[in-house]
Motif scaffolding. Structure first.
Motif, mmCIF file in Angstrom:
data_model
loop_
_atom_site.group_PDB
_atom_site.id
_atom_site.type_symbol
_atom_site.label_atom_id
_atom_site.label_comp_id
_atom_site.label_asym_id
_atom_site.label_seq_id
_atom_site.Cartn_x
_atom_site.Cartn_y
_atom_site.Cartn_z
ATOM 1 N N GLY A 1 23.915 -3.134 -24.294
ATOM 2 C CA GLY A 1 24.767 -3.765 -23.290
ATOM 3 C C GLY A 1 23.967 -4.498 -22.233
ATOM 4 O O GLY A 1 24.318 -5.611 -21.827
ATOM 5 N N CYS B 1 24.207 -8.605 -21.966
ATOM 6 C CA CYS B 1 24.800 -9.155 -20.735
ATOM 7 C C CYS B 1 23.797 -9.940 -19.906
ATOM 8 O O CYS B 1 24.155 -10.510 -18.877
ATOM 9 N N ARG C 1 28.588 -3.441 -23.959
ATOM 10 C CA ARG C 1 28.948 -4.574 -23.113
ATOM 11 C C ARG C 1 28.268 -5.814 -23.688
ATOM 12 O O ARG C 1 27.163 -5.744 -24.182
#
Length: 162
Positions: A15, A19, A42
């Protein structure tokens, strides 16, 4: 054959990478492995080429990895022969299922007779790796390695490297 750069991480680490514009920029492909109830990392949608497999770790039968799961990893390795960029592989902790997937991809790319080198590459990148034995066993069969892939994992376990 072209060597595929692979990074093995946990879901949380994935994640963070996915990101981050800088971290995600080099990721050509994402292999996401989790249980059906696990959240996606994410930034999952930030990589166009993704493979998502859902199965439990260290479980045989209905909830464990299947031949189809392992075959899809081998087929992905084959399709990435001339790709540039990195393959990011995650499972929940970044230890068992993801390291097995990386081992399978390296074993495919390096070819027969280089199973030790494939495992050493995974361990160099992810020292805490402990490849899922069922995934490795299935890959051994599908890649026609006659037990050599499992033998190298067992020998590393017996010597305390895993």
């Amino acid at each position: 054959m072209h060597e595929i750069p692979i990074e093995v991480v946990s879901r949380a680490e994935a994640g963070d990478i996915l990101c981050s514009p800088q971290g995600c920029a080099d990721v050509t492909c994402l292999i996401s492995i989790g249980e059906p109830h696990n959240d996606l990392p994410r930034g999952f949608e930030n990589v166009a080429r993704r493979l998502r497999r859902t199965f439990a770790d260290h479980v045989d039968g209905e909830y464990g990895p299947t031949e189809d799961d392992v075959r899809s990893i081998i087929e992905l390795a084959e399709s990435l022969r001339s790709s540039a960029g990195k393959v990011l592989i995650h499972c929940e902790a970044g230890v068992s299922r993801s390291s097995a997937a990386a081992l399978i991809m390296y074993a495919y790319c390096f070819g027969a007779g280089r199973e030790r080198e494939a495992l050493e590459r995974v361990l160099a990148q992810r020292p805490m790796a402990w490849p899922n034995r069922l995934m490795v066993s299935l890959a051994d069969q599908l890649l026609g390695r006659s037990g050599r892939l499992m033998e190298i994992v067992k020998s590393y376990e017996e010597r305390g490297y895993l």
